[in-house]
Structures are given as C-alpha cells and as structure tokens.
Write an enzyme that holds these catalytic residues in place. Sequence first.
Site: not given
Ligand code: AMP
Length: 215
Positions: A161, A13, A172, A88, A127
């Site tokens: 990360r 994404k 996740r 999400r 990554r």
């Molecule tokens: P991402 O970078 O999108 O993979 O997000 C990393 C982490 O941030 C996720 O595993 C969640 O813990 C938190 N997070 C990001 N976006 C959301 C969301 N829309 N709702 C809830 N938690 C989120």
Amino acid sequence: MNVILLGAPGAGKGTQAKRLEESRKLVQLSTGDMLRAAVASGSDLGRQAKGVMDAGQLMPDDLMVQMISERIDQPDCRTGFILDGFPRTTPQAKALDTMLSGKGLRLDAVIEMKVDEDILVDRITGRFSCIACGAGYHDKFQVPVKAGVCDGCGGTEFKRRADDTEETVRTRLEAYRGQTAPILPYYLEQGILKTVDGMAAIDEVTRQIEASLAP
Ligand code: AMP
C-alpha cells in the site's frame, strides 16, 4: 448480522473481516478498499482520496457516510456485513446509527481489536499482498513458504500500500488515537462493544471474535 471491526491501522481488521466473510457469510465493507479502487479508477473522488490517504489523514465524514450508505443498499449486503475502517469519527458513528435505523437495520456488535501501538509501525511497514488473490503477507511475521510465490494461488506478483510508509503510519495512528478511539465509549454505552486481544496469534483472535459473536 451486522458488525463493526474497530481498531488501529494494522490491528488486523482486514484479515479478520475476510475470515468472518467465510464463516458467517457476511460481506466485508472496507472504506479503505473502496477508496483505493476509486484512486485506481482515476475518478474525481479518487484524486481527492489519493492526497488525503498519502498524507495519512481522514476523508470528509459526509463523503464516507454516503459511500457506505450506497454500498449497504446493494443486494449482497442483505445477509449482513462487516464494517472495516468505518466509522472512524464520532460524527460517522452517529450518522451510521441514523442511516441504519432509516433502512430498518441495526448493529449487532462492535468488536474492538486492541493492540499495542509500539508494534504497529513494524506490522504495517512490512506488509504486502498477492495481486492475484489478495492474500496478505509480512516481511518478518508471515513470509510465503516459497519466496516470491503466493501460498494460496501461486501468484508471483505482490503489492504494497502507498500509505504503509513509516511517516504516514505515524499520522494514521494519531488520527486513530485522536478521532477514532473516542468512538469506543459511544458503543460501550449502547452495550454492544466487545474487546478482543489483537496481539494474539491470528487464529486465536478469530476464536475470540467468534466467541464474542456467539448468542
Ligand atoms: P484503511 O484501509 O482502512 O487503513 O484506510 C486507508 C485510508 O483511507 C485512511 O488512512 C483514510 O485516509 C481513508 N479512509 C478510510 N476509511 C475512512 C473513513 N471511514 N473516514 C475517513 N477516511 C477514511
């Protein structure tokens, strides 16, 4: 144009959002990036987010909806945005609809990036990115041409990360399966869901996304 990129962690994404920013002059709104910035700033929100993210769990819906609503109000979003990592959960998707109609906005497309879960753990745990310019790399699939030097900007410092560990990735993925994938029928019913093959090469995925956005 306002679009959502929906897909499991590691579906690509972020990579595709960056390309859409360039080609369509849209702004990438990544809730994950916003939370990582909050963690780095040491704010109260950041402290809460760190625990939740390290565990691979999701932040509370109301906090995320408020965060994205405030961001959408910024002037740079007027030409359109790409939501990456939001919504999400079904409550987030419904709150987004209400919020957008309250602002006189709407979604043009929801793009599902479909991937085979088996490869995601490998994709995510390998990554890393350039600290200076953010260019993304992978230990196996996309190494810099010259080891230790960013192809884009020549930077020599990279980061990974904190939540890209195998154990956290598995949690996740469960969160995606249990809480995020069930949103898909909601957008299918609205007639705005498009699906692309997230397993294809990066350029091919971009081509499919651009084709799905063509009028
Ligand atoms: P991402 O970078 O999108 O993979 O997000 C990393 C982490 O941030 C996720 O595993 C969640 O813990 C938190 N997070 C990001 N976006 C959301 C969301 N829309 N709702 C809830 N938690 C989120």
